[in-house]
Design a protein around this motif. Structure first.
Motif, short mmCIF file in Angstrom:
data_model
loop_
_atom_site.label_atom_id
_atom_site.label_comp_id
_atom_site.label_asym_id
_atom_site.label_seq_id
_atom_site.Cartn_x
_atom_site.Cartn_y
_atom_site.Cartn_z
N TYR A 1 -108.04 17.88 -16.48
CA TYR A 1 -107.04 17.83 -17.54
C TYR A 1 -107.57 17.09 -18.76
O TYR A 1 -107.08 17.29 -19.86
CB TYR A 1 -105.73 17.17 -17.05
N LYS A 2 -108.59 16.25 -18.55
CA LYS A 2 -109.22 15.55 -19.68
C LYS A 2 -109.86 16.55 -20.64
O LYS A 2 -110.10 16.24 -21.79
CB LYS A 2 -110.27 14.55 -19.19
N GLU A 3 -110.10 17.76 -20.16
CA GLU A 3 -110.78 18.78 -20.96
C GLU A 3 -109.83 19.58 -21.84
O GLU A 3 -110.26 20.49 -22.54
CB GLU A 3 -111.54 19.75 -20.04
N THR B 1 -104.21 13.77 -19.34
CA THR B 1 -105.31 14.11 -20.25
C THR B 1 -106.29 12.95 -20.42
O THR B 1 -107.37 13.14 -20.96
CB THR B 1 -104.79 14.52 -21.63
N LEU B 2 -105.91 11.78 -19.96
CA LEU B 2 -106.77 10.61 -20.07
C LEU B 2 -107.54 10.30 -18.79
O LEU B 2 -108.66 9.81 -18.84
CB LEU B 2 -105.94 9.37 -20.45
N GLU B 3 -106.94 10.57 -17.63
CA GLU B 3 -107.50 10.08 -16.38
C GLU B 3 -107.82 11.13 -15.32
O GLU B 3 -108.53 10.82 -14.38
CB GLU B 3 -106.53 9.06 -15.76
#
Length: 161
Positions: A120-122, A114-116
């Motif tokens: 998935y960051k969304e 979720t960070l990189e």
């Protein structure tokens, strides 16, 4: 922890359930007896089937359209199935589709994604948008240590409205 109103017969789907290790832990909380398992790895599902953990087993990839009936489950759980090379964020739409109104989606994944990782960051913004649209109630987004050696995990829980 989400309580399914004490209903051990609550209908639950374990997405990317593999051999059923997560279900073993869930059943220590309550003697749930109506859990289905879904995974793309046939060998892992054969192990799960021998254990008798799952009522039904689905050998399929988890995609935006699994072919399972919508509005069927009281809860959908997924631990370790969302990430690069596995389930994409589109899978959250299918998880939402599969739970009944009032049902829960519980996902645990590596926080690093979720960070990189693009795509998935969304996750958090997507869930916040769904909440503002009245589709879900976001109950938890929490980070914890020790998900995988050297990696934090993130637990996301939401309820379908």
């Amino acid at each position: 922890m989400v309580q399914l109103n004490g209903r051990v017969d609550a209908r639950v789907l374990d997405v990317a359930g593999g051999t059923g290790e997560v279900v073993k832990l869930v059943c220590k909380l309550a003697d749930y007896n109506n859990i289905d398992g879904l995974d793309a790895a046939k060998g892992m599902l054969e192990v799960a089937q021998q254990s008798g953990l799952y009522k039904e087993i689905f050998h399929t990839l988890f995609t935006i359209n699994t072919g399972l009936a919508h509005d069927t489950y009281d809860a959908v759980i997924c631990c370790g199935g969302v990430g690069p090379g596995h389930i994409t964020l589109d899978g959250f739409q299918e998880m939402l589709n599969l739970v009944k109104p009032g049902g829960y989606v519980i996902n645990v994944m590596r926080r690093l994604y979720t960070l990189e990782y693009p795509g998935y960051k969304e996750l958090s913004p997507m869930l916040q948008q769904w909440e503002s649209e009245g589709k879900i109630k976001l109950l938890e987004e929490s980070v914890f240590d020790g998900y995988f050696p050297g990696y934090e995990g993130i637990t996301t829980v939401f309820q379908k409205l």
